[in-house]
Design a protein around this motif. Structure first.
Motif, PDB file in Angstrom:
ATOM      1  N   GLN A 239       0.921  -1.044   0.044  1.00  0.00           N
ATOM      2  CA  GLN A 239      -0.010  -0.171   0.114  1.00  0.00           C
ATOM      3  C   GLN A 239       0.896   1.049   0.097  1.00  0.00           C
ATOM      4  O   GLN A 239       0.275   2.364  -0.968  1.00  0.00           O
ATOM      5  CB  GLN A 239      -0.868  -0.334   1.390  1.00  0.00           C
ATOM      6  CG  GLN A 239      -1.963   1.246   1.366  1.00  0.00           C
ATOM      7  CD  GLN A 239      -2.976   1.119   2.903  1.00  0.00           C
ATOM      8  OE1 GLN A 239      -2.678   0.118   3.941  1.00  0.00           O
ATOM      9  NE2 GLN A 239      -3.420   2.051   2.515  1.00  0.00           N
TER      10      GLN A 239
ATOM     11  N   GLY B  76       1.182   3.870  -2.330  1.00  0.00           N
ATOM     12  CA  GLY B  76       0.870   5.683  -2.390  1.00  0.00           C
ATOM     13  C   GLY B  76       2.438   6.424  -2.627  1.00  0.00           C
ATOM     14  O   GLY B  76       1.855   7.657  -3.395  1.00  0.00           O
TER      15      GLY B  76
ATOM     16  N   GLU C 176       1.262   6.799  -6.735  1.00  0.00           N
ATOM     17  CA  GLU C 176       1.128   7.803  -7.199  1.00  0.00           C
ATOM     18  C   GLU C 176       0.533   9.072  -7.240  1.00  0.00           C
ATOM     19  O   GLU C 176       0.816  10.450  -7.491  1.00  0.00           O
ATOM     20  CB  GLU C 176      -0.456   7.209  -6.573  1.00  0.00           C
ATOM     21  CG  GLU C 176      -0.990   6.165  -6.932  1.00  0.00           C
ATOM     22  CD  GLU C 176      -2.273   5.536  -6.322  1.00  0.00           C
ATOM     23  OE1 GLU C 176      -2.438   5.889  -5.103  1.00  0.00           O
ATOM     24  OE2 GLU C 176      -2.441   4.279  -6.839  1.00  0.00           O
TER      25      GLU C 176
ATOM     26  N   ALA D 119      -0.928  11.809   0.646  1.00  0.00           N
ATOM     27  CA  ALA D 119      -0.977  10.768   0.224  1.00  0.00           C
ATOM     28  C   ALA D 119      -1.462   9.933   1.871  1.00  0.00           C
ATOM     29  O   ALA D 119      -2.091   8.524   1.649  1.00  0.00           O
ATOM     30  CB  ALA D 119      -0.191  10.553  -0.739  1.00  0.00           C
ATOM     31  N   PHE D 120      -0.782   9.973   2.298  1.00  0.00           N
ATOM     32  CA  PHE D 120      -0.379   9.270   3.689  1.00  0.00           C
ATOM     33  C   PHE D 120      -0.876   9.855   4.895  1.00  0.00           C
ATOM     34  O   PHE D 120      -0.775   9.368   6.331  1.00  0.00           O
ATOM     35  CB  PHE D 120       1.016   8.559   4.006  1.00  0.00           C
ATOM     36  CG  PHE D 120       1.791   7.617   3.378  1.00  0.00           C
ATOM     37  CD1 PHE D 120       0.899   7.032   2.153  1.00  0.00           C
ATOM     38  CD2 PHE D 120       2.627   8.907   1.909  1.00  0.00           C
ATOM     39  CE1 PHE D 120       1.465   6.380   1.931  1.00  0.00           C
ATOM     40  CE2 PHE D 120       3.084   7.251   1.610  1.00  0.00           C
ATOM     41  CZ  PHE D 120       2.726   6.931   1.082  1.00  0.00           C
TER      42      PHE D 120
END
Length: 267
Positions: free
Chosen positions: A16, A20, A23, A62-63
């Motif tokens: 994951q 991420g 992306e 993103a995180f």
């Protein structure tokens, strides 16, 4: 297939997190290319300045909602740093095309900033060998005393520096991406990788070309130039990106994007 390093570093969330990262890089690159196209200038400043900021912002966004994430903004630095499960993610551009191998990556175009040096000193891997200088043996570069470096003291001792190295340019977008751990060898930004591996870009990187009018004239493709005769020059070929191969896109010739002010593209 995830490596042992990725699983040991990020645990069950490794896939994951890797996705991420890919992306976020793709978003930052597309934003930078949009800025270049909107500016309609022959210089690459819009691309470079946007990329320098957006790569950090896109990672933070993103995180932001993931468990065990801290977003740290050191005093004196304009960038937000993502610390994910004790791993500090630091993105940097090592090349503008595929002529430079990630093995020979340098972090920055000149002397690394005080923040970058402090990151390696505090959180980078233990050097494999002692560094030598003209004055004799050196046990590592002294940590610069800067506000940004002092701000890193808020991070726990076990924090681990994970580098995200990528190659891109304004014309082709994101070409390759890698992550791993390295030590900073000297004050010119040379690295020694302890571990590095490719980040798959299929499904994340929006590879394409900017319209001709958005590029500096020196980077325009042959078909966009006007000429009345002469032999057609043979195009230079770059290896196809992982995304192009995975998506089975037809091959397209592409010359590395260079311009007189290429140093202003940023990192």
């Amino acid at each position: 297939m995830l490596s042992t390093w990725a699983l040991e570093t990020f645990g069950p969330r490794a896939e994951q997190i890797r996705r991420g990262v890919a992306e976020a890089l793709a978003v930052a690159l597309e934003n930078a290319r949009d800025a270049q196209q909107t500016a309609r200038t022959r210089h690459l400043h819009p691309f470079g300045f946007t990329l320098m900021s957006r790569k950090f912002e896109a990672l933070a966004r993103a995180f932001a909602d993931m468990a065990d994430v801290d977003i740290v903004k050191p005093q004196g630095s304009q960038h937000e740093l993502v610390v994910l499960g004790g791993n500090l993610l630091f993105p940097f551009r090592y090349a503008k095309d595929r002529s430079v191998s990630v093995v020979n990556a340098r972090i920055g175009d000149g002397r690394p900033s005080g923040l970058v040096q402090a990151l390696f000193t505090r959180f980078g891997p233990r050097p494999w060998t002692e560094q030598l200088t003209l004055g004799g043996a050196e046990t590592g570069m002294p940590e610069p005393v800067t506000p940004a470096a002092r701000a890193l003291t808020q991070l726990p001792e076990g924090t681990r520096l994970v580098l995200i190295a990528y190659a891109c340019n304004a014309r082709a977008g994101l070409l390759d991406a890698w992550w791993g751990e390295a030590e900073l060898l000297d004050r010119t930004g040379n690295l020694r990788w302890h571990h590095y591996e490719a980040i798959p870009l299929a499904g994340a990187a929006l590879v394409g070309t900017l319209p001709a009018q958005a590029l500096p004239i020196e980077t325009l493709p042959i078909e966009a130039s006007v000429f009345s005769g002469g032999a057609m020059p043979a195009p230079e070929m770059n290896p196809r990106s992982p995304y192009e191969r995975a998506a089975a896109l037809p091959p397209v010739s592409e010359a590395p994007a260079e311009a007189p002010d290429v140093a202003n593209e940023g990192r």
